[in-house]
Enzyme design. Structure first.
Site, PDB file in Angstrom:
ATOM      1  N   HIS A   1       0.851  -1.196   0.000  1.00 26.86           N
ATOM      2  CA  HIS A   1       0.000   0.000   0.000  1.00 26.86           C
ATOM      3  C   HIS A   1       0.882   1.239   0.000  1.00 26.86           C
ATOM      4  O   HIS A   1       2.106   1.124   0.097  1.00 26.86           O
ATOM      5  CB  HIS A   1      -1.013  -0.010   1.157  1.00 26.86           C
TER       6      HIS A   1
ATOM      7  N   HIS B   1      -7.721  -0.780   5.274  1.00 22.76           N
ATOM      8  CA  HIS B   1      -6.663   0.085   5.833  1.00 22.76           C
ATOM      9  C   HIS B   1      -6.431   1.229   4.851  1.00 22.76           C
ATOM     10  O   HIS B   1      -6.411   2.399   5.233  1.00 22.76           O
ATOM     11  CB  HIS B   1      -5.412  -0.746   6.052  1.00 22.76           C
TER      12      HIS B   1
ATOM     13  N   ASP C   1       5.483   4.908   5.393  1.00 22.39           N
ATOM     14  CA  ASP C   1       6.359   3.995   6.129  1.00 22.39           C
ATOM     15  C   ASP C   1       6.513   2.648   5.411  1.00 22.39           C
ATOM     16  O   ASP C   1       7.079   1.708   5.956  1.00 22.39           O
ATOM     17  CB  ASP C   1       5.861   3.799   7.570  1.00 22.39           C
ATOM     18  N   HIS C   2       6.003   2.564   4.179  1.00 22.32           N
ATOM     19  CA  HIS C   2       6.195   1.360   3.349  1.00 22.32           C
ATOM     20  C   HIS C   2       6.893   1.694   2.036  1.00 22.32           C
ATOM     21  O   HIS C   2       7.560   0.839   1.462  1.00 22.32           O
ATOM     22  CB  HIS C   2       4.838   0.670   3.104  1.00 22.32           C
TER      23      HIS C   2
ATOM     24  N   HIS D   1       4.430  -4.521  10.345  1.00 22.35           N
ATOM     25  CA  HIS D   1       4.919  -3.972  11.626  1.00 22.35           C
ATOM     26  C   HIS D   1       5.073  -5.060  12.680  1.00 22.35           C
ATOM     27  O   HIS D   1       4.320  -6.036  12.694  1.00 22.35           O
ATOM     28  CB  HIS D   1       3.928  -2.938  12.189  1.00 22.35           C
TER      29      HIS D   1
ATOM     30  N   ASP E   1      -0.307  -3.737   6.111  1.00 25.37           N
ATOM     31  CA  ASP E   1      -0.937  -3.293   7.360  1.00 25.37           C
ATOM     32  C   ASP E   1      -2.391  -3.755   7.442  1.00 25.37           C
ATOM     33  O   ASP E   1      -3.198  -3.151   8.153  1.00 25.37           O
ATOM     34  CB  ASP E   1      -0.880  -1.764   7.478  1.00 25.37           C
TER      35      ASP E   1
ATOM     36  N   HIS F   1       1.335   3.926   2.014  1.00 28.88           N
ATOM     37  CA  HIS F   1       1.756   4.740   3.171  1.00 28.88           C
ATOM     38  C   HIS F   1       3.276   4.962   3.189  1.00 28.88           C
ATOM     39  O   HIS F   1       4.050   4.083   2.815  1.00 28.88           O
ATOM     40  CB  HIS F   1       1.290   4.090   4.479  1.00 28.88           C
TER      41      HIS F   1
HETATM   42 FE    FE Z   1       2.514   0.930   8.190  1.00 31.15          FE
HETATM   43 ZN    ZN Z   2      -0.192   1.607   6.491  1.00 31.20          ZN
END
Ligand code: FE
Ligand code: ZN
Length: 255
Positions: free
Chosen positions: A53, A114, A57-58, A169, A131, A55
């Site tokens: 996805h 998500h 942080d990915h 995570h 996530d 985001h």
């Molecule tokens: Fe994440």
């Molecule tokens: Zn995410």
């Protein structure tokens, strides 16, 4: 196929998938430096980046990796390609599209909730679930709604029990504390909490856990378990799976 788990940022994981010819795919590179270190250590050639996805942080490492490694295939969902929200994305994937790596067919599942563009990659008995499905938990519902997320988790629940889970995570221990609050007295949850504590005490990731163990302990896959239904109804849920899931997810947001 080999899998190397790469800790990134504070609690994210990226993964290197490596074939017999030392070609590698990286899943969800949050940031480039730890991924570059793993590529160097393993002596592999990076050929593609797969995103679950959009985001930050990915996807945060994509640009630096593309700059350093040249023409890389950057795969994410068709939805995210359409939105233009994954840097350098070259191909948009839909459920049922064909893809292969290391001599294995890759199945793709669209798992919105998500985010609306969330997808899972299933290869060689492993699922990269981003996530959406965490070990002993699930992601927050940001873009979809509760029934949508529940249907996405229902798709993942249909995978074989032997499937190994690799998610975005390291939230396993916190998730198991919440699971114990939803199902007080569950021996399965207590046993898994002990397992997670011993794995984390050794500094290892809890990734690669079996889906079969999730079915006994993850409240977000247990909307039809009497204990979870009872807990959800105490929190105002009605009888349908989306509502039961939603009540538990809302409780987790406040936990
Ligand atoms: Fe994440
Ligand atoms: Zn995410």
């Amino acid at each position: 196929m080999r899998i190397v788990t790469i800790p990134c940022l504070s609690d994210n994981y990226a993964y290197l998938l490596i074939d017999d010819a030392d070609r590698a795919v990286v899943v969800d590179p949050s940031e480039a430096p730890p991924v570059e270190a793993a590529i160097e250590r393993e002596g592999v050639t990076l050929s593609a980046i797969w995103l679950t996805h959009h985001h930050w942080d990915h996807v945060g490492g994509i640009e630096a990796l593309c700059d350093a490694h040249g023409e890389l295939e950057v795969l994410g969902s068709a939805y995210d390609l359409d939105k233009g929200r994954i840097p350098r994305q070259t191909r948009g994937l839909r459920e049922g599209d064909g893809l292969s790596f290391a001599g294995h067919d890759v199945s793709l599942l669209e798992i919105p909730g998500h985010t609306l563009g969330a997808i899972a990659y299933i290869i060689d008995g492993c699922v990269f679930s981003g996530d959406t499905l965490f070990i002993a938990g699930c992601g927050r519902v940001f873009e979809g709604d509760m029934p949508m997320m529940q249907r996405s988790l229902a798709k993942l629940r249909e995978l074989p029990g032997e499937t190994r889970i690799y998610c975005g995570h390291e939230y396993t221990q916190g998730n198991l504390k919440f699971a114990a609050a939803i199902e007080p007295g569950s021996a399965a949850i207590e046993a898994r909490a002990k397992w997670a504590a011993s794995v984390r005490d050794q500094g290892e990731p809890t990734m690669g856990a079996k889906l079969a163990d999730e079915l006994d302990t993850n409240p977000f896959l247990r909307w039809d378990a009497p204990e979870v239904i009872e807990s959800a109804k105490e929190r105002g849920a009605s009888d349908d799976a989306g509502s039961i899931f939603g009540a538990i997810r809302t409780a987790k947001d406040k936990f």
